[in-house]
Write a protein that holds these residues in place. Structure first.
Motif, PDB file in Angstrom:
ATOM      1  N   UNK A 426      55.122  32.695  10.831  1.00 11.33           N
ATOM      2  CA  UNK A 426      55.555  33.998  10.731  1.00 11.33           C
ATOM      3  C   UNK A 426      54.879  34.753  12.049  1.00 11.33           C
ATOM      4  N   UNK A 427      53.980  34.211  12.803  1.00 10.80           N
ATOM      5  CA  UNK A 427      53.456  34.829  14.000  1.00 10.80           C
ATOM      6  C   UNK A 427      54.538  34.364  15.090  1.00 10.80           C
ATOM      7  N   UNK A 428      55.259  33.392  15.245  1.00 11.39           N
ATOM      8  CA  UNK A 428      56.407  32.949  16.019  1.00 11.39           C
ATOM      9  C   UNK A 428      57.566  33.974  15.798  1.00 11.39           C
ATOM     10  N   UNK A 429      57.964  34.205  14.405  1.00 12.95           N
ATOM     11  CA  UNK A 429      58.914  35.241  14.120  1.00 12.95           C
ATOM     12  C   UNK A 429      58.609  36.657  14.737  1.00 12.95           C
ATOM     13  N   UNK A 432      59.154  36.740  18.556  1.00  7.21           N
ATOM     14  CA  UNK A 432      60.440  36.583  18.835  1.00  7.21           C
ATOM     15  C   UNK A 432      60.923  37.792  18.733  1.00  7.21           C
ATOM     16  N   UNK A 433      60.646  38.644  17.349  1.00  5.88           N
ATOM     17  CA  UNK A 433      61.284  39.934  17.428  1.00  5.88           C
ATOM     18  C   UNK A 433      60.457  41.055  18.324  1.00  5.88           C
ATOM     19  N   UNK A 434      59.435  40.654  18.666  1.00  8.86           N
ATOM     20  CA  UNK A 434      58.924  41.553  19.706  1.00  8.86           C
ATOM     21  C   UNK A 434      59.438  41.493  21.008  1.00  8.86           C
ATOM     22  N   UNK A 438      61.528  44.248  23.431  1.00  8.26           N
ATOM     23  CA  UNK A 438      61.001  44.304  24.602  1.00  8.26           C
ATOM     24  C   UNK A 438      62.144  44.121  25.675  1.00  8.26           C
ATOM     25  N   UNK A 439      63.047  42.995  25.423  1.00  4.76           N
ATOM     26  CA  UNK A 439      64.173  42.582  26.164  1.00  4.76           C
ATOM     27  C   UNK A 439      65.050  43.778  26.149  1.00  4.76           C
TER      28      UNK A 439
END
Length: 470
Positions: A426-429, A432-434, A438-439
């Motif tokens: 869940x943290x990785x997902x 990744x979404x954050x 930001x990108x």
């Protein structure tokens, strides 16, 4: 959910049948109207008595165990307060389940030994005097009589239990309607079918045991047939108790998958193949007296060819005498062996292997659901709950059940390997979404900055010269 000091309090009303708030409350509930009751009742003596005079709505636990997709239920049972309650819930009934299992094995062992010993009365019944004289001539030992009386008590209890279940089922169908009850049963699918078949084995074992005991008392000649059926159903019914052991729990599920999925599909296809080649072989051998087989015997012979229990031995001389082609009979036989043994039988083995590997991978998930289903079945059989989870309290004013779970136990569950992996996922997902957000923001800022820079670099036209005439 409320935090109190070093513990967390959860509202577990309607989570289990014993915490249902939709039943009639007697005892302390009535007395609470006349005297002031504390906000939370902790003592066992003040626990309300639950009766079933009103319809009992399905609780959360009963709904969860009816879901066929166990992978959706297991994550729910891994979170508090479900995991805290389920672990202690099954731990209390595990001893009772193991005792019933050992008791059934002991009863079946005694029944298998002494019942076969009592078949000696058939020899007396076959005498010219008949069964009437056999009851007086045959001497029964006291130890066998005592053992059979003990063995008879267990089937009688099972029959009474099955009758109670049927009555409750009929009452439930009368309350919610036959259509709704059938839809609810259909939604449980394969598990309900396997459960019903196992229960039918127990019912047939109980009935045939009582019938055999009655026939044995009168020394009837055909009692050995009833005893043979009784022993089969009795020992098969022992598989019902293997569900209570985590190491072999998934094997009962595997048997259900193999029998109700793979075998049914295989039998449906193989039945037409068996009929086709049985009738074909019977037609070809009608004119050959030494090879002539008709009726059910030809089907049994063709079936034995597939499993290797019979040999194909054509009588060449008899075939030549009736001027028939032996090669054509061999072609029919070879076609059947290729289609049934090489193709269908190996296909069945592959299907069973696939079912085993699929269930074996989900054995841990199935046990989490099974460890909740078994206590619920035991409580349904006994008619009420005899176990109360620790730190469970009842609030008479709000008609709510609460459970306090220490934070230390919550921390231990968070350190579990599967939960750690799930948390990291869940943290990785989330990261990744954050990162994607930001990108996108950076790209939009760069594009706007580039557009502004290009706009500033463009040449500025001289302003028009305005002349005024004096």
């Amino acid at each position: 959910m409320n935090a109190q000091g070093s513990s967390v309090t959860y509202d577990v009303s309607d989570l289990l049948p014993m915490t249902s708030t939709h039943r009639n409350l007697t005892g302390s509930r009535k007395s609470s109207k006349n005297q002031t009751a504390p906000a939370a009742v902790d003592t066992e003596s003040s626990r309300p008595t639950l009766t079933s005079t009103e319809p009992n709505p399905t609780t959360v636990a009963e709904l969860l165990v009816k879901v066929e997709k166990h992978q959706y239920v297991a994550p729910i049972l891994d979170t508090s307060p479900f995991k805290n309650i389920v672990d202690s819930y099954w731990g209390a009934y595990q001893i009772l389940f193991a005792f019933i299992f050992l008791f059934h094995i002991l009863i079946m062992s005694l029944y298998s030994y002494f019942s076969v010993e009592q078949l000696a009365c058939i020899d007396y019944a076959s005498l010219p005097n008949g069964t009437a004289q056999a009851k007086d001539d045959y001497v029964r030992s006291w130890n066998s009589e005592l053992a059979l009386a003990v063995c008879l008590a267990w089937p009688v209890l099972l029959i009474i239990s099955d009758m109670i279940k049927v009555v409750r089922l009929l009452i439930g169908c009368g309350r919610v309607g036959v259509r709704m009850s059938c839809q609810a049963m259909w939604s449980q699918g394969e598990h309900l079918l396997g459960y019903v078949i196992v229960q039918l084995c127990g019912f047939f074992y109980s009935v045939t045991t009582v019938v055999w005991y009655t026939m044995n008392r009168y020394c009837l000649v055909n009692q050995d047939y009833v005893l043979a059926v009784s022993l089969i159903f009795g020992w098969v019914y022992s598989l019902n108790f293997t569900r209570g052991f985590k190491q072999v729990h998934h094997f009962s599920t595997i048997l259900q998958h193999i029998i109700f999925r793979d075998m049914l599909r295989f039998v449906l296809i193989y039945l037409f193949i068996l009929l086709a080649f049985s009738l074909s072989y019977g037609a070809l051998t009608q004119a050959i007296p030494s090879m002539k087989v008709s009726g059910v015997e030809v089907m049994f012979l063709v079936f034995n060819w597939m499993v290797g229990m019979a040999d194909f031995e054509p009588d060449s001389d008899a075939i030549d005498q009736v001027n028939k082609s032996e090669a054509f009979i061999k072609i029919i036989y070879s076609s059947y062996i290729i289609l049934s043994t090489i193709v269908l039988l190996n296909l069945l083995i592959a299907m069973m292997s696939d079912s085993y590997s699929g269930v074996r991978q989900m054995s841990e998930v199935m046990w989490k659901v099974g460890s909740l289903r078994l206590p619920l079945e035991l409580e349904a059989t006994m008619g009420r709950s005899y176990y109360r989870p620790p730190r469970l309290t009842y609030d008479a004013d709000s008609n709510k059940w609460y459970i306090r779970i220490p934070e230390a136990e919550l921390m231990e569950r968070q350190s579990d390997k599967d939960l750690v992996i799930q948390d990291l996922t869940h943290r990785i997902e989330r990261l990744s979404e954050e990162s994607r957000v930001r990108e996108a923001r950076i790209i939009s800022l760069l594009q706007s900055h580039t557009a502004n820079k290009q706009h500033q670099q463009q040449p500025v036209d001289d302003p028009p010269i305005i002349t005024t005439k004096l």
